[in-house]
Design a protein around this motif. Structure first.
Motif, PDB file in Angstrom:
ATOM      1  N   ASP A 274       0.827  -1.208   0.000  1.00  0.00           N
ATOM      2  CA  ASP A 274       0.000   0.000   0.000  1.00  0.00           C
ATOM      3  C   ASP A 274       0.862   1.259   0.000  1.00  0.00           C
ATOM      4  N   THR A 275       1.994   1.202   0.698  1.00  0.00           N
ATOM      5  CA  THR A 275       2.891   2.364   0.718  1.00  0.00           C
ATOM      6  C   THR A 275       3.390   2.702  -0.682  1.00  0.00           C
ATOM      7  N   LEU A 276       3.828   1.695  -1.409  1.00  0.00           N
ATOM      8  CA  LEU A 276       4.376   1.956  -2.751  1.00  0.00           C
ATOM      9  C   LEU A 276       3.282   2.266  -3.762  1.00  0.00           C
ATOM     10  N   TYR A 277       2.168   1.542  -3.698  1.00  0.00           N
ATOM     11  CA  TYR A 277       1.097   1.857  -4.632  1.00  0.00           C
ATOM     12  C   TYR A 277       0.513   3.236  -4.341  1.00  0.00           C
ATOM     13  N   ALA A 279       2.285   5.765  -3.339  1.00  0.00           N
ATOM     14  CA  ALA A 279       3.226   6.697  -3.962  1.00  0.00           C
ATOM     15  C   ALA A 279       2.999   6.785  -5.467  1.00  0.00           C
ATOM     16  N   LEU A 280       2.675   5.662  -6.094  1.00  0.00           N
ATOM     17  CA  LEU A 280       2.394   5.675  -7.531  1.00  0.00           C
ATOM     18  C   LEU A 280       1.100   6.424  -7.833  1.00  0.00           C
ATOM     19  N   ASP A 281       0.060   6.140  -7.054  1.00  0.00           N
ATOM     20  CA  ASP A 281      -1.243   6.734  -7.320  1.00  0.00           C
ATOM     21  C   ASP A 281      -1.258   8.237  -7.057  1.00  0.00           C
ATOM     22  N   ASP A 282      -0.337   8.718  -6.248  1.00  0.00           N
ATOM     23  CA  ASP A 282      -0.272  10.141  -5.907  1.00  0.00           C
ATOM     24  C   ASP A 282       0.665  10.904  -6.835  1.00  0.00           C
ATOM     25  N   SER A 296       0.029  -6.953  -7.683  1.00  0.00           N
ATOM     26  CA  SER A 296       0.725  -7.944  -6.864  1.00  0.00           C
ATOM     27  C   SER A 296       1.031  -7.406  -5.473  1.00  0.00           C
ATOM     28  N   ILE A 297       0.993  -8.289  -4.498  1.00  0.00           N
ATOM     29  CA  ILE A 297       1.416  -7.956  -3.141  1.00  0.00           C
ATOM     30  C   ILE A 297       2.933  -8.052  -2.999  1.00  0.00           C
ATOM     31  N   ALA A 298       3.586  -8.637  -4.004  1.00  0.00           N
ATOM     32  CA  ALA A 298       5.009  -8.968  -3.883  1.00  0.00           C
ATOM     33  C   ALA A 298       5.913  -8.195  -4.825  1.00  0.00           C
ATOM     34  N   ASN A 299       5.428  -7.834  -6.005  1.00  0.00           N
ATOM     35  CA  ASN A 299       6.266  -7.186  -7.024  1.00  0.00           C
ATOM     36  C   ASN A 299       5.553  -5.943  -7.534  1.00  0.00           C
ATOM     37  N   VAL A 300       6.080  -4.792  -7.205  1.00  0.00           N
ATOM     38  CA  VAL A 300       5.482  -3.516  -7.608  1.00  0.00           C
ATOM     39  C   VAL A 300       6.247  -3.014  -8.828  1.00  0.00           C
ATOM     40  N   CYS A 301       5.579  -3.000  -9.987  1.00  0.00           N
ATOM     41  CA  CYS A 301       6.235  -2.657 -11.250  1.00  0.00           C
ATOM     42  C   CYS A 301       5.719  -1.311 -11.746  1.00  0.00           C
ATOM     43  N   PHE A 302       6.641  -0.457 -12.180  1.00  0.00           N
ATOM     44  CA  PHE A 302       6.245   0.873 -12.621  1.00  0.00           C
ATOM     45  C   PHE A 302       7.294   1.457 -13.560  1.00  0.00           C
ATOM     46  N   ARG A 303       6.949   2.611 -14.135  1.00  0.00           N
ATOM     47  CA  ARG A 303       7.834   3.296 -15.063  1.00  0.00           C
ATOM     48  C   ARG A 303       7.824   4.795 -14.786  1.00  0.00           C
ATOM     49  N   THR A 304       8.889   5.449 -15.178  1.00  0.00           N
ATOM     50  CA  THR A 304       8.930   6.897 -15.256  1.00  0.00           C
ATOM     51  C   THR A 304       8.518   7.290 -16.683  1.00  0.00           C
ATOM     52  N   PRO A 305       8.531   8.562 -17.037  1.00  0.00           N
ATOM     53  CA  PRO A 305       8.103   8.939 -18.395  1.00  0.00           C
ATOM     54  C   PRO A 305       8.957   8.388 -19.529  1.00  0.00           C
ATOM     55  N   THR A 306      10.222   8.050 -19.291  1.00  0.00           N
ATOM     56  CA  THR A 306      11.084   7.574 -20.385  1.00  0.00           C
ATOM     57  C   THR A 306      11.989   6.440 -19.914  1.00  0.00           C
ATOM     58  N   PRO A 307      12.440   5.595 -20.837  1.00  0.00           N
ATOM     59  CA  PRO A 307      13.403   4.552 -20.465  1.00  0.00           C
ATOM     60  C   PRO A 307      14.697   5.124 -19.896  1.00  0.00           C
ATOM     61  N   GLU A 308      15.093   6.295 -20.377  1.00  0.00           N
ATOM     62  CA  GLU A 308      16.324   6.920 -19.882  1.00  0.00           C
ATOM     63  C   GLU A 308      16.175   7.303 -18.407  1.00  0.00           C
ATOM     64  N   LEU A 309      14.991   7.808 -18.048  1.00  0.00           N
ATOM     65  CA  LEU A 309      14.746   8.143 -16.651  1.00  0.00           C
ATOM     66  C   LEU A 309      14.613   6.881 -15.790  1.00  0.00           C
ATOM     67  N   ASP A 310      14.067   5.812 -16.371  1.00  0.00           N
ATOM     68  CA  ASP A 310      14.028   4.527 -15.645  1.00  0.00           C
ATOM     69  C   ASP A 310      15.444   4.116 -15.248  1.00  0.00           C
ATOM     70  N   ALA A 311      16.353   4.203 -16.220  1.00  0.00           N
ATOM     71  CA  ALA A 311      17.748   3.817 -15.964  1.00  0.00           C
ATOM     72  C   ALA A 311      18.387   4.739 -14.935  1.00  0.00           C
ATOM     73  N   ALA A 312      18.107   6.036 -15.037  1.00  0.00           N
ATOM     74  CA  ALA A 312      18.658   6.986 -14.072  1.00  0.00           C
ATOM     75  C   ALA A 312      18.109   6.725 -12.677  1.00  0.00           C
ATOM     76  N   PHE A 353      12.671   8.019  -1.709  1.00  0.00           N
ATOM     77  CA  PHE A 353      13.515   8.264  -2.879  1.00  0.00           C
ATOM     78  C   PHE A 353      12.655   8.575  -4.103  1.00  0.00           C
ATOM     79  N   MET A 354      11.524   7.882  -4.246  1.00  0.00           N
ATOM     80  CA  MET A 354      10.631   8.161  -5.370  1.00  0.00           C
ATOM     81  C   MET A 354      10.196   9.619  -5.364  1.00  0.00           C
TER      82      MET A 354
END
Length: 366
Positions: A274-277, A279-282, A296-312, A353-354
């Motif tokens: 719930d803490t991470l979701y 943060a995503l929903d907000d 999932s209760i175990a794996n929280v998957c998400f993206r930033t606006p670009t793949p470059e920012l994902d890597a950063a 950090f997010m």
């Protein structure tokens, strides 16, 4: 040495107290004068170890005597073949394809009989659990219906099991095993690679209804090692098992019980999720990749606006001791695996950090 916050999908974080206990016993287990690593699997001392592992698991999950428990090798992937070779008696099984590993299991099963795809979410890039309303009717007459209960790569999970009537339900529960309560009797067989929540890599835990395998495998080509009936008869010791891995699994089972069991663990993990979701929903910066009713209760998957920012994001997070956040190579993005041993402090650090990363790189502040 400072320990990092480990969000790896597997091999994953293990309870620190378990690691410390194993460290204390590493050279001399139970006054035997040797390590479990050195101990004969045929010795009385090791028999106590593997018996304790089974008893601890049975007590924790609530596994009745009508189900056998196995600790085998080969990971979850080997079971993609072992299951049809043991259970596909009439030559027809059904698969619900909700992600990469469910799809891999389905394709493997096609080598041993007719493997029917009963439902799939491939068209929406596995962002949800497929609709299950027709599964019971489609399961009629099949040898079993198969699911991957939690999809590690895509961050989705079954919140309700499919109804399959009298057809046994078979489930890969690897990445949600011991994360929340499990009603053993809803399954004909469930199995888990231990390296997510149950112990180290190299052990696969299998729980199977004895009547399904009492007459041996249905395939004449089934390797002896994959014969569940023979493995049950030998107590998982048809050959030399992963002795040290099973020992560590037993300690993890004890640790989960000490935390209050699976009911308490489910609440604990839901709070972290719930803490991470939250943060995503907000955020307008991050985008969760799973539909909300399939998260999932175990794996929280998400993206930033670009793949470059994902890597950063992953690089900067690693610099702050937040490790293992890079998404699976098949999909990219970011993935936080928050298994049992990942603490609320670790999750709070990631959520913080997010926010800071969005402030530095995003279009709006919190």
């Amino acid at each position: 040495m400072a320990r990092v916050y480990n969000f790896s999908a597997g091999p994953a974080a293990m309870p620190v107290s378990v690691l410390q206990e194993a460290q204390r016993e590493f050279l001399d287990y139970a006054s035997s004068g040797m390590s479990v690593l050195e101990m004969s699997h045929r010795s009385a001392a090791y028999q106590e170890v593997i018996d304790a592992a089974e008893n601890n698991l049975r007590s924790l999950v609530g596994i009745p005597d009508s189900y056998g428990v196995l600790f085998l090798q080969g990971g979850a992937t080997l079971q993609f073949a072992a299951i049809p070779m043991n259970l596909m008696a009439a030559g027809r099984a059904g698969y619900i394809v909700s992600g990469h590993f469910a799809e891999s299991a389905w394709l493997e099963a096609e080598k041993y009989g007719v493997a029917e795809c009963l439902a799939s979410s491939a068209e929406t890039h596995f962002d949800r659990i497929p609709a299950l309303g027709t599964i019971e009717a489609k399961s009629a007459g099949l040898d079993y219906t198969y699911i991957c209960q939690n999809n590690t790569i895509f961050g989705t999970m079954y919140h309700e099991l499919p109804r399959t009537g009298t057809t046994p339900l078979v489930a890969d529960v690897s990445s949600c095993f011991l994360s929340l309560p499990l009603n053993c009797e809803r399954y004909g067989l469930f199995y888990a690679g231990a390296q997510k929540n149950a112990g180290p890599a190299g052990v696969t835990v299998i729980c199977v209804r004895r009547d399904l395998v009492e007459f041996g495998p249905v395939s004449p080509y089934c390797p002896t090692y994959l014969d569940f009936s023979k493995q049950l008869a030998k107590g998982s010791m048809l050959n030399t098992p992963n002795t040290f891995g099973i020992y560590l699994c037993s300690k993890v089972f004890e640790w989960v019980q000490a935390q209050g069991g699976l009911e308490a663990m489910g609440q604990y993990n839901q709070a972290k999720a719930d803490t991470l979701y939250g943060a995503l929903d907000d955020s307008d910066f991050y985008r969760g990749t799973a539909q909300r009713d399939s998260r999932s209760i175990a794996n929280v998957c998400f993206r930033t606006p670009t793949p470059e920012l994902d890597a950063a994001f992953c690089q900067e997070a690693a610099g702050q001791g937040l490790m293992g956040l890079k998404g699976h190579r098949l999909v990219g993005g970011i993935r936080a695996s928050i298994y049992n041993a990942v603490t609320p402090e670790a999750v709070d650090a990631l959520a913080g950090f997010m926010k800071s990363f969005e402030l530095a790189h995003g279009s709006r502040s919190f």
